[in-house]
Design an enzyme around this catalytic site. Structure first.
Site, mmCIF file in Angstrom:
data_model
loop_
_atom_site.group_PDB
_atom_site.id
_atom_site.type_symbol
_atom_site.label_atom_id
_atom_site.label_comp_id
_atom_site.label_asym_id
_atom_site.label_seq_id
_atom_site.Cartn_x
_atom_site.Cartn_y
_atom_site.Cartn_z
ATOM 1 N N ASP A 54 11.367 -5.909 0.050
ATOM 2 C CA ASP A 54 10.715 -4.764 -0.577
ATOM 3 C C ASP A 54 11.205 -4.562 -1.998
ATOM 4 O OD1 ASP A 54 9.319 -4.237 1.672
ATOM 5 O OD2 ASP A 54 10.050 -2.194 1.936
ATOM 6 N N ASP A 55 10.292 -4.052 -2.824
ATOM 7 C CA ASP A 55 10.567 -3.614 -4.202
ATOM 8 C C ASP A 55 10.587 -4.797 -5.185
ATOM 9 O OD1 ASP A 55 10.783 -1.287 -2.767
ATOM 10 O OD2 ASP A 55 12.961 -1.154 -2.937
ATOM 11 N N HIS A 104 3.145 -2.216 -2.494
ATOM 12 C CA HIS A 104 4.191 -1.238 -2.141
ATOM 13 C C HIS A 104 4.057 0.001 -3.039
ATOM 14 C CE1 HIS A 104 7.761 -0.197 0.006
ATOM 15 N NE2 HIS A 104 8.629 -0.404 -0.956
ATOM 16 N N HIS A 108 6.261 3.835 -6.370
ATOM 17 C CA HIS A 108 7.305 3.873 -5.330
ATOM 18 C C HIS A 108 7.798 5.302 -5.071
ATOM 19 C CE1 HIS A 108 10.984 2.670 -3.045
ATOM 20 N NE2 HIS A 108 10.190 1.706 -2.664
ATOM 21 N N HIS A 200 16.387 -5.894 1.008
ATOM 22 C CA HIS A 200 16.154 -5.328 -0.341
ATOM 23 C C HIS A 200 16.888 -6.131 -1.414
ATOM 24 C CE1 HIS A 200 15.269 -1.836 2.281
ATOM 25 N NE2 HIS A 200 14.436 -1.496 1.319
HETATM 26 ZN ZN LIG Z 1 10.616 0.220 -1.261
#
Ligand SMILES: [Zn+2]
Length: 239
Positions: A54-55, A104, A108, A200
């Site tokens: 993610d991210d 995503h 955010h 992450h």
């Molecule tokens: Zn995230």
């Protein structure tokens, strides 16, 4: 009279309390939402799993790409719109290496207590950035921090989109996030067929998550697991 009033006040407080708890549970649930399809793990007897990040993209995209190439696995990345704008080339690199890319959101932010138009823009602006960078086919969606309430699930279901969650998030557990060995051990111990693993590794502070990838992959391969992108994993549902 006084007694009656205090009973009413107590009843109102109780209803509010239950409402707050229900709302919190609903927006945080990894396995339930009010509309549309939510996937936190795929029901299958096959030894298949998906690794998701993610991210980002970030300055660590190349490190992650190298690690995944060495490990010989494809993963799924849920990227943030504002970060894609800074590094559109990273999206192309991820695609070229055979990884899957999902949405995503643009900023955010938590996708709760916001207007329908805000939520829609968050999804659609990011879709457009991904399309511009070369993403084709269905774009999977994952809400930031897994938060969603009413309109977001409704919007996604109206557009026939799935909400992709996860069932293992080793680096979100404070007690193990600071140790690659513990991240690996936790993952290998708790894995199930059809699991979706979340890491992450895009952040400077998550060097241990990136370090854990090799151990997770080799450990799971030794257990007979195969790595799939999330879309490939979804195809294994019920198999
Ligand atoms: Zn995230």
């Amino acid at each position: 009279m006084k007694k009656k009033r205090s009973i009413i006040a107590l009843a109102i407080a109780l209803v509010l309390f239950i409402y707050c708890i229900t709302t919190y549970k609903l927006m945080s649930s990894r396995t339930y939402q009010v509309a549309g399809e939510l996937v936190s793990r795929v029901e299958t007897s096959q030894k298949v799993v998906a690794l998701t990040f993610d991210d980002g993209p970030s300055g660590h995209t190349d490190d992650i790409l190298k690690t995944l190439e060495q490990a010989d696995v494809q993963a799924t990345f849920f990227l943030i719109g504002t970060e894609i704008e800074k590094r559109p080339e990273d999206v192309k690199k991820l695609l070229q290496a055979g990884h899957e890319i999902g949405n995503h959101t643009y900023h955010h932010n938590r996708m709760i207590f916001k207007s329908p138009s805000y939520l829609r823009d968050e999804v659609e602006k990011t879709d457009q950035l991904l399309r511009d960078a070369g993403v084709t086919g269905e774009i999977l969606f994952r809400p930031p921090n897994g938060k969603k309430l009413l309109y977001l699930p409704y919007y996604l279901s109206q557009h026939d989109r799935k909400t992709i969650m996860w069932n293992l998030e080793p680096d979100s557990l404070d007690e193990i996030a600071s140790s690659a060995d513990q991240i690996v051990e936790y993952t290998l111990t708790n894995i199930q067929p059809g699991s979706i693993i979340l890491l992450h590794a895009m952040y400077d502070s998550r060097a241990e998550s990136l370090k854990a990838v090799q151990g997770i992959v080799s450990g799971l391969k030794a257990q007979g697991y195969q790595f799939k992108t999330v879309s490939e994993l979804l195809q294994m549902q019920g198999k």
